[in-house]
Write an enzyme that holds these catalytic residues in place. Structure first.
Site, PDB file in Angstrom:
ATOM      1  N   TYR A  54      46.219 -28.462 -79.711  1.00 28.17           N
ATOM      2  CA  TYR A  54      47.265 -28.045 -80.120  1.00 28.17           C
ATOM      3  C   TYR A  54      47.905 -26.998 -78.677  1.00 28.17           C
ATOM      4  CZ  TYR A  54      46.941 -29.204 -84.067  1.00 28.17           C
ATOM      5  OH  TYR A  54      46.674 -30.590 -85.384  1.00 28.17           O
ATOM      6  N   GLU A  56      55.552 -33.030 -71.593  1.00 32.71           N
ATOM      7  CA  GLU A  56      54.472 -32.847 -72.612  1.00 32.71           C
ATOM      8  C   GLU A  56      54.917 -32.835 -74.469  1.00 32.71           C
ATOM      9  OE1 GLU A  56      51.320 -30.183 -72.536  1.00 32.71           O
ATOM     10  OE2 GLU A  56      51.849 -29.678 -74.155  1.00 32.71           O
TER      11      GLU A  56
HETATM   12  P1  FAD Z   1      46.373 -37.294 -87.723  1.00 33.21           P
HETATM   13  O1  FAD Z   1      45.473 -37.419 -89.184  1.00 33.21           O
HETATM   14  O2  FAD Z   1      46.036 -37.915 -87.306  1.00 33.21           O
HETATM   15  O3  FAD Z   1      47.400 -38.419 -88.751  1.00 33.21           O
HETATM   16  C1  FAD Z   1      48.346 -38.573 -87.814  1.00 33.21           C
HETATM   17  C2  FAD Z   1      50.074 -39.240 -88.482  1.00 33.21           C
HETATM   18  O4  FAD Z   1      49.136 -40.536 -89.663  1.00 33.21           O
HETATM   19  C3  FAD Z   1      50.132 -38.311 -89.535  1.00 33.21           C
HETATM   20  O5  FAD Z   1      51.620 -37.627 -89.164  1.00 33.21           O
HETATM   21  C4  FAD Z   1      49.955 -38.114 -91.274  1.00 33.21           C
HETATM   22  O6  FAD Z   1      51.257 -38.173 -91.872  1.00 33.21           O
HETATM   23  C5  FAD Z   1      49.517 -39.801 -90.826  1.00 33.21           C
HETATM   24  N1  FAD Z   1      48.733 -40.630 -91.938  1.00 33.21           N
HETATM   25  C6  FAD Z   1      47.639 -39.769 -92.174  1.00 33.21           C
HETATM   26  N2  FAD Z   1      46.317 -40.361 -92.364  1.00 33.21           N
HETATM   27  C7  FAD Z   1      47.544 -41.034 -93.399  1.00 33.21           C
HETATM   28  C8  FAD Z   1      47.416 -42.251 -94.543  1.00 33.21           C
HETATM   29  N3  FAD Z   1      46.233 -42.918 -95.383  1.00 33.21           N
HETATM   30  N4  FAD Z   1      48.551 -43.107 -94.803  1.00 33.21           N
HETATM   31  C9  FAD Z   1      50.058 -42.596 -94.013  1.00 33.21           C
HETATM   32  N5  FAD Z   1      49.871 -41.652 -93.265  1.00 33.21           N
HETATM   33  C10 FAD Z   1      48.538 -41.351 -92.833  1.00 33.21           C
HETATM   34  N6  FAD Z   1      50.816 -30.464 -82.699  1.00 33.21           N
HETATM   35  C11 FAD Z   1      51.375 -29.503 -83.382  1.00 33.21           C
HETATM   36  O7  FAD Z   1      51.528 -28.750 -84.315  1.00 33.21           O
HETATM   37  N7  FAD Z   1      51.519 -28.593 -82.206  1.00 33.21           N
HETATM   38  C12 FAD Z   1      50.986 -28.438 -81.224  1.00 33.21           C
HETATM   39  O8  FAD Z   1      51.234 -28.023 -80.385  1.00 33.21           O
HETATM   40  C13 FAD Z   1      51.518 -29.093 -80.946  1.00 33.21           C
HETATM   41  N8  FAD Z   1      50.616 -29.931 -79.519  1.00 33.21           N
HETATM   42  C14 FAD Z   1      49.850 -31.086 -79.254  1.00 33.21           C
HETATM   43  C15 FAD Z   1      49.741 -31.118 -77.656  1.00 33.21           C
HETATM   44  C16 FAD Z   1      49.279 -32.068 -76.775  1.00 33.21           C
HETATM   45  C17 FAD Z   1      48.836 -32.191 -75.277  1.00 33.21           C
HETATM   46  C18 FAD Z   1      49.215 -33.155 -78.149  1.00 33.21           C
HETATM   47  C19 FAD Z   1      48.805 -34.755 -77.409  1.00 33.21           C
HETATM   48  C20 FAD Z   1      49.438 -33.220 -79.501  1.00 33.21           C
HETATM   49  C21 FAD Z   1      49.693 -31.883 -79.673  1.00 33.21           C
HETATM   50  N9  FAD Z   1      50.513 -32.017 -81.107  1.00 33.21           N
HETATM   51  C22 FAD Z   1      50.195 -30.352 -81.768  1.00 33.21           C
HETATM   52  C23 FAD Z   1      50.055 -32.575 -81.847  1.00 33.21           C
HETATM   53  C24 FAD Z   1      48.454 -32.458 -83.007  1.00 33.21           C
HETATM   54  O9  FAD Z   1      47.786 -33.044 -81.835  1.00 33.21           O
HETATM   55  C25 FAD Z   1      48.512 -33.231 -84.091  1.00 33.21           C
HETATM   56  O10 FAD Z   1      48.662 -34.995 -83.080  1.00 33.21           O
HETATM   57  C26 FAD Z   1      48.872 -33.024 -84.820  1.00 33.21           C
HETATM   58  O11 FAD Z   1      48.495 -31.987 -85.345  1.00 33.21           O
HETATM   59  C27 FAD Z   1      48.019 -34.578 -86.407  1.00 33.21           C
HETATM   60  O12 FAD Z   1      47.317 -34.715 -86.639  1.00 33.21           O
HETATM   61  P2  FAD Z   1      46.988 -34.593 -87.519  1.00 33.21           P
HETATM   62  O13 FAD Z   1      45.168 -35.399 -87.765  1.00 33.21           O
HETATM   63  O14 FAD Z   1      46.796 -33.458 -89.093  1.00 33.21           O
HETATM   64  O15 FAD Z   1      47.110 -36.179 -88.806  1.00 33.21           O
END
Ligand code: FAD
Length: 396
Positions: free
Chosen positions: A195, A394
């Site tokens: 994040y 980014e």
């Molecule tokens: P995950 O659990 O990893 O899931 C990813 C996607 O898959 C989701 O959209 C979810 O809807 C889908 N999914 C998960 N499980 C299922 C399932 N069973 N069926 C169908 N679909 C599914 N994010 C921010 O909000 N703010 C930031 O400032 C930010 N900065 C970032 C900076 C960098 C350099 C990078 C690489 C990423 C950044 N992100 C940011 C993105 C963040 O790291 C995450 O990827 C994001 O919050 C999603 O993670 P999660 O664990 O909630 O989703």
């Protein structure tokens, strides 16, 4: 080998076998047979030189693997294999390897239009990887505020984390890792997510030892739901800081052209606050192009409106505003072509693009259009900007 590692792979379903990547690779890691173009895991050094020349984007694919795919494996692929399940326990609990995979994630987010990212020459020297998975910092939640309308299904939060007595030195533009507690379906610990920091280096208020994040709740997202549900007083494991290139110049005369959507606004909030604190009278241009569906869905809409126009030129763009035509960031950029061509012609301008991956293409096209109508060659300008640490992406 059993420790998780990042592997560069090419999507055989999208690749048109033009071999430009093979020519671009400085370490001869890319090769082909009659069927597929493939990347040699033992040679690829993640330099990213092959990304920009690829006309299809098939080159921009990555897998975290415990056993790397061999050339032979890849020659037989009809499609990319699914990402294998990886957890902290793979590779005998190789925390270092997982931390490296975070670095690779960051490199991928910064690869953008290709090439190695270089920090602005006047940027402060960042501290990176101070806290890792084996030794995370423990933060206490100081606040969790919803930034978007309660009725909207776009739930974006401003999270403030108090770092207590721990030294956690950050710079604007860096990111931190958050590891959700618990285990995945196979009983393995979750991997951390990155994040961006939305607060400046000296905290939400000057000289407070806290950091702020801007987090969007993703449907079924493990970490985003964990973070968005945090309550005041909760303890959170934080790793990092990460990122050594997407940084702001210290030169107060540098113009900053910032282009974002959604949570991509996080680093730009930090950049703007930093400038307000150290150079409130600066007459350099701070220009923000910020896209969202509606004003209600635009994080920091209220506070942003209060930043004087003299200090920050704002172009807030909405794609679903009632009574208005759809407009995206790239459309507004074209409308403001004169401002942008002035900025890209100045040696004092630094360009930053941040947000979802799918914004990249439109922004690139807008730069191309603007530059060519001003008789400039965007590819040449971009290469020069990048080499001088003045062009940063980014996207995630
Ligand atoms: P995950 O659990 O990893 O899931 C990813 C996607 O898959 C989701 O959209 C979810 O809807 C889908 N999914 C998960 N499980 C299922 C399932 N069973 N069926 C169908 N679909 C599914 N994010 C921010 O909000 N703010 C930031 O400032 C930010 N900065 C970032 C900076 C960098 C350099 C990078 C690489 C990423 C950044 N992100 C940011 C993105 C963040 O790291 C995450 O990827 C994001 O919050 C999603 O993670 P999660 O664990 O909630 O989703």
């Amino acid at each position: 080998m059993s420790t998780p590692q990042k592997q560069h792979v090419i999507d055989p379903e999208v690749c048109i076998r033009c071999y430009t990547c093979e020519d671009a690779c400085p370490v001869d890691a890319i090769t082909h047979n009659d069927d597929n173009v493939v990347v040699d895991f033992t040679k690829c050094n993640f330099c990213m030189d092959c990304i920009a020349p690829c006309p299809t984007g098939s080159i921009d694919n990555w897998r975290v693997v415990t056993t790397p795919y061999s050339l032979e494996d890849q020659f037989f692929w009809m499609e990319l294999p699914e990402q294998e399940e990886i957890s902290d326990k793979d590779g005998g609990g190789s925390i270092e390897a997982l931390d490296q995979s975070i670095e690779a994630l960051l490199a991928e987010a910064h690869a953008g239009a290709g090439g190695k990212a270089i920090a602005p020459p006047s940027a402060s020297k960042p501290t990176v990887n101070l806290f890792n998975l084996g030794n995370p910092a423990e933060a206490t939640v100081q606040g969790n505020f919803r930034l978007t309308n309660e009725q909207s299904d776009n739930d974006v939060r401003h999270i403030i984390l108090d770092m207590g007595g721990q030294t956690f030195p950050v710079l604007e533009g860096q990111s931190v890792g958050i590891t959700p507690p618990g285990t995945d379906e196979s009983g393995m610990p979750y991997l951390p997510r990155l994040y961006s920091l939305s607060s400046p280096r000296d905290g939400e208020r000057p000289n407070t030892n806290n950091i702020a994040l801007t987090v969007k709740r993703e449907t079924n997202g493990v970490c985003s739901n964990y973070v968005c549900d945090l309550k005041k007083g909760d303890k959170v494991k934080v790793t990092g800081p990460f990122g050594a290139t997407f940084l702001m110049p210290n030169d107060p005369q540098a113009n900053l052209l910032m282009i974002c959507t959604g949570t991509g606004s996080a680093p730009f909030r930090a950049f703007t606050m930093r400038r307000q604190r150290i150079a409130p009278e600066s007459n350099a241009n701070l220009v923000l192009f910020f896209g969202a569906r509606t004003p209600d869905a635009l994080p920091y809409f209220g506070p942003l409106k209060k930043v004087p126009d003299r200090f920050l030129h704002k172009e807030l763009v909405f794609s679903r505003e009632e009574g208005h035509d759809k407009e995206y960031v790239q459309d507004r950029m074209i409308k403001k072509a004169e401002l942008i061509s002035q900025l890209i012609s100045s040696p004092h301008t630094y360009i930053y693009v941040c947000g979802l991956k799918d914004m990249e293409e439109g922004v690139e096209e807008a730069f191309e259009t603007i530059a060519s109508s001003a008789g400039l060659n965007w590819q040449d300008i971009r290469s020069e900007l990048r080499e001088n640490g003045r062009y940063h992406l980014e996207t995630y």
